[in-house]
Write a protein that holds these residues in place. Structure first.
Motif, PDB file in Angstrom:
ATOM      1  N   GLY A  33      -1.320   3.794   8.894  1.00  0.00           N
ATOM      2  CA  GLY A  33      -0.747   3.649  10.213  1.00  0.00           C
ATOM      3  C   GLY A  33       0.191   4.420  10.734  1.00  0.00           C
ATOM      4  O   GLY A  33       0.646   4.395  11.877  1.00  0.00           O
ATOM      5  N   VAL A  34       0.541   5.639  10.166  1.00  0.00           N
ATOM      6  CA  VAL A  34       1.363   6.416  10.541  1.00  0.00           C
ATOM      7  C   VAL A  34       0.827   7.219  11.953  1.00  0.00           C
ATOM      8  O   VAL A  34      -0.382   7.684  11.557  1.00  0.00           O
ATOM      9  CB  VAL A  34       2.138   7.539   9.324  1.00  0.00           C
ATOM     10  CG1 VAL A  34       2.754   8.897  10.149  1.00  0.00           C
ATOM     11  CG2 VAL A  34       3.010   6.961   8.450  1.00  0.00           C
ATOM     12  N   LEU A  35       1.400   7.606  12.585  1.00  0.00           N
ATOM     13  CA  LEU A  35       0.697   8.218  13.935  1.00  0.00           C
ATOM     14  C   LEU A  35       0.131   9.804  13.831  1.00  0.00           C
ATOM     15  O   LEU A  35      -0.871  10.149  13.857  1.00  0.00           O
ATOM     16  CB  LEU A  35       1.606   8.161  15.288  1.00  0.00           C
ATOM     17  CG  LEU A  35       1.039   8.762  16.410  1.00  0.00           C
ATOM     18  CD1 LEU A  35      -0.135   7.999  17.000  1.00  0.00           C
ATOM     19  CD2 LEU A  35       2.167   9.012  17.424  1.00  0.00           C
ATOM     20  N   LEU A  36       1.243  10.489  13.222  1.00  0.00           N
ATOM     21  CA  LEU A  36       0.866  11.912  13.375  1.00  0.00           C
ATOM     22  C   LEU A  36       1.196  12.587  11.599  1.00  0.00           C
ATOM     23  O   LEU A  36       2.075  12.015  11.096  1.00  0.00           O
ATOM     24  CB  LEU A  36       1.790  12.661  14.251  1.00  0.00           C
ATOM     25  CG  LEU A  36       1.784  14.191  14.180  1.00  0.00           C
ATOM     26  CD1 LEU A  36       0.727  14.667  14.369  1.00  0.00           C
ATOM     27  CD2 LEU A  36       2.891  14.812  14.954  1.00  0.00           C
ATOM     28  N   GLY A  37       0.262  13.541  11.188  1.00  0.00           N
ATOM     29  CA  GLY A  37       0.368  14.026  10.079  1.00  0.00           C
ATOM     30  C   GLY A  37       0.261  15.436  10.087  1.00  0.00           C
ATOM     31  O   GLY A  37      -0.768  15.940  10.683  1.00  0.00           O
ATOM     32  N   VAL A  38       1.075  16.309   9.510  1.00  0.00           N
ATOM     33  CA  VAL A  38       0.984  17.705   9.619  1.00  0.00           C
ATOM     34  C   VAL A  38       0.961  17.852   7.954  1.00  0.00           C
ATOM     35  O   VAL A  38       1.938  17.619   7.247  1.00  0.00           O
ATOM     36  CB  VAL A  38       2.083  18.424  10.041  1.00  0.00           C
ATOM     37  CG1 VAL A  38       1.868  20.093   9.977  1.00  0.00           C
ATOM     38  CG2 VAL A  38       2.156  18.036  11.581  1.00  0.00           C
ATOM     39  N   LYS A  98      -5.881   5.025  16.374  1.00  0.00           N
ATOM     40  CA  LYS A  98      -5.623   3.233  16.162  1.00  0.00           C
ATOM     41  C   LYS A  98      -3.990   2.964  16.576  1.00  0.00           C
ATOM     42  O   LYS A  98      -3.680   2.040  17.322  1.00  0.00           O
ATOM     43  CB  LYS A  98      -6.262   2.730  15.148  1.00  0.00           C
ATOM     44  CG  LYS A  98      -7.667   2.615  14.767  1.00  0.00           C
ATOM     45  CD  LYS A  98      -7.718   2.090  13.277  1.00  0.00           C
ATOM     46  CE  LYS A  98      -9.362   2.060  12.973  1.00  0.00           C
ATOM     47  NZ  LYS A  98      -9.704   1.709  11.646  1.00  0.00           N
ATOM     48  N   THR A  99      -3.453   4.004  16.003  1.00  0.00           N
ATOM     49  CA  THR A  99      -1.923   3.594  16.017  1.00  0.00           C
ATOM     50  C   THR A  99      -1.559   4.023  17.594  1.00  0.00           C
ATOM     51  O   THR A  99      -0.509   3.323  18.238  1.00  0.00           O
ATOM     52  CB  THR A  99      -1.061   4.543  15.045  1.00  0.00           C
ATOM     53  OG1 THR A  99      -1.593   3.860  13.824  1.00  0.00           O
ATOM     54  CG2 THR A  99       0.393   4.308  15.162  1.00  0.00           C
ATOM     55  N   ALA A 100      -2.041   5.121  18.040  1.00  0.00           N
ATOM     56  CA  ALA A 100      -1.887   5.623  19.277  1.00  0.00           C
ATOM     57  C   ALA A 100      -2.054   4.577  20.345  1.00  0.00           C
ATOM     58  O   ALA A 100      -1.563   4.036  21.390  1.00  0.00           O
ATOM     59  CB  ALA A 100      -2.461   6.817  19.681  1.00  0.00           C
ATOM     60  N   LYS A 101      -3.239   3.688  20.362  1.00  0.00           N
ATOM     61  CA  LYS A 101      -3.413   2.823  21.180  1.00  0.00           C
ATOM     62  C   LYS A 101      -2.666   1.533  21.206  1.00  0.00           C
ATOM     63  O   LYS A 101      -2.011   0.951  22.049  1.00  0.00           O
ATOM     64  CB  LYS A 101      -5.191   2.450  20.895  1.00  0.00           C
ATOM     65  CG  LYS A 101      -5.631   1.479  21.871  1.00  0.00           C
ATOM     66  CD  LYS A 101      -7.082   0.907  21.395  1.00  0.00           C
ATOM     67  CE  LYS A 101      -7.542  -0.096  22.658  1.00  0.00           C
ATOM     68  NZ  LYS A 101      -8.879  -0.361  22.189  1.00  0.00           N
ATOM     69  N   ALA A 102      -2.289   1.338  19.704  1.00  0.00           N
ATOM     70  CA  ALA A 102      -1.456  -0.168  19.464  1.00  0.00           C
ATOM     71  C   ALA A 102      -0.013   0.219  20.185  1.00  0.00           C
ATOM     72  O   ALA A 102       0.397  -0.762  20.528  1.00  0.00           O
ATOM     73  CB  ALA A 102      -1.303  -0.339  18.088  1.00  0.00           C
ATOM     74  N   GLY A 103       0.381   1.342  20.070  1.00  0.00           N
ATOM     75  CA  GLY A 103       1.925   1.846  20.674  1.00  0.00           C
ATOM     76  C   GLY A 103       1.817   1.958  21.890  1.00  0.00           C
ATOM     77  O   GLY A 103       2.882   2.442  22.418  1.00  0.00           O
ATOM     78  N   GLY A 104       0.627   2.350  22.446  1.00  0.00           N
ATOM     79  CA  GLY A 104       0.464   3.055  23.847  1.00  0.00           C
ATOM     80  C   GLY A 104       1.055   4.356  23.812  1.00  0.00           C
ATOM     81  O   GLY A 104       1.603   4.870  24.900  1.00  0.00           O
TER      82      GLY A 104
END
Length: 321
Positions: free
Chosen positions: A252-257, A299-305
């Motif tokens: 569920g974390v938005l971004l990963g590097v 999915k997280t991007a959509k859920a959090g806007g």
């Protein structure tokens, strides 16, 4: 008489064959593999290691593998390290910093090859990246915190970044220090958030999300176990989450590097093959993976806007849809 001679010759041939096969059995390599936990990154790295060992001629049946999993438990990891030491393995392969610390402490008379160890020098497993100075070598999943913050800043104008870490966990502490070292370069205030147990997440995170723009989830075992809950609370509060571990993005974390775990495993496997062919571990440099990946959870991007700029998406190598 000829029948007896033929019979004796047959018996002798059988004895020779048995002796030869016994020699083969004695020559079989014994490799112990200790995995820190069930997290998918360890499974992926193990896959990469096994691929390279097989490619190098050290797969089954030439090698007898003993695979153990510590289940994220330090006491069990220590016990398994002692078990491998007593078994006199030809090599021990270990995945994860916490497990590697115990293996390096217990095993001094056999080669140790590690993978997914963020900072082996900081964890006191090795003396230097160029040479461990001991019986260890391996591959690191170390991520440049400068690169991580630069990527985060391209996504959004973050000013305050909460760093979720656990005191006493080497990787977690190192990542906090590395982020603090670059905060002036990026004009981002790093806000340390100590989490020492799973039960603290529900108490602390709701307070933190109201004070920051983003949250960094470190390599802490507490953070990893509670990643889904942390990401969910942050997303509801419109707070960006970022990490250097790809499996946390799946939670569920938005971004990963991140450094691809399979690739880190392959790199460790290459080093293991060199050792099995006669090289000393201390003669083989320890390396982080040079190429890093960028992953976004849509999915997280959509859920959090969260709005992902099209230009940013050009640098993304993987998405979760």
């Amino acid at each position: 008489m000829q029948i007896v001679q033929k019979w004796l010759a047959g018996v002798a041939a059988v004895v020779v064959m048995v002796t030869l096969f016994s020699g083969v059995a004695r020559a079989e390599k014994k490799i112990g593999i200790l995995v820190w936990s069930e997290e998918s990154r360890y499974t992926d790295a193990q896959k990469g290691i096994m691929e390279q060992l097989k490619k190098g001629g050290f797969g089954e049946p030439n090698v007898k593998f003993t695979v153990e999993n510590a289940g994220g438990n330090k006491a069990k990891a220590a016990e398994l390290a002692r078990k491998f030491a007593a078994a006199k393995m030809d090599m021990v392969v270990v995945l994860g910093t916490s497990a590697a610390v115990f293996v390096a402490k217990e095993i001094k008379d056999a080669p140790v090859v590690f993978s997914l160890v963020y900072d082996p020098i900081g964890a006191k497993i090795a003396e230097d990246w160029k040479s461990s100075g001991n019986n260890t070598t391996g591959a690191s999943n170390k991520v440049s915190m400068s690169q991580l913050v630069a990527t985060l800043k391209r996504l959004a104008p973050v000013k305050r970044l909460a760093v979720l870490y656990t005191p006493g966990e080497k990787n977690s502490e190192i990542q906090l220090k590395e982020l603090q070292a670059v905060q002036e370069d990026f004009q981002v205030k790093m806000v340390p958030v100590s989490l020492t147990g799973n039960e603290e997440v529900a108490q602390i995170i709701p307070e933190v999300v109201g004070t920051v723009d983003a949250m960094y989830l470190s390599g802490s075992n507490v953070v990893a176990e509670m990643a889904a809950s942390i990401a969910n609370m942050a997303t509801k509060a419109k707070v960006i989450t970022v990490t250097h571990l790809d499996d946390l993005v799946y939670k569920g974390v938005l971004l990963g590097v991140y450094a691809d775990p399979v690739a880190v495993g392959r790199l460790a496997g290459e080093k293991a093959v060199k050792v099995l062919k006669g090289a000393k571990p201390s003669s083989i440099p320890i390396e982080p993976l040079k190429k890093l990946e960028v992953i976004v959870n849509r999915k997280t991007a959509k859920a959090g806007g969260f709005q992902i700029p099209p230009a940013f998406m050009q640098s993304v190598t993987k998405t979760i849809d």
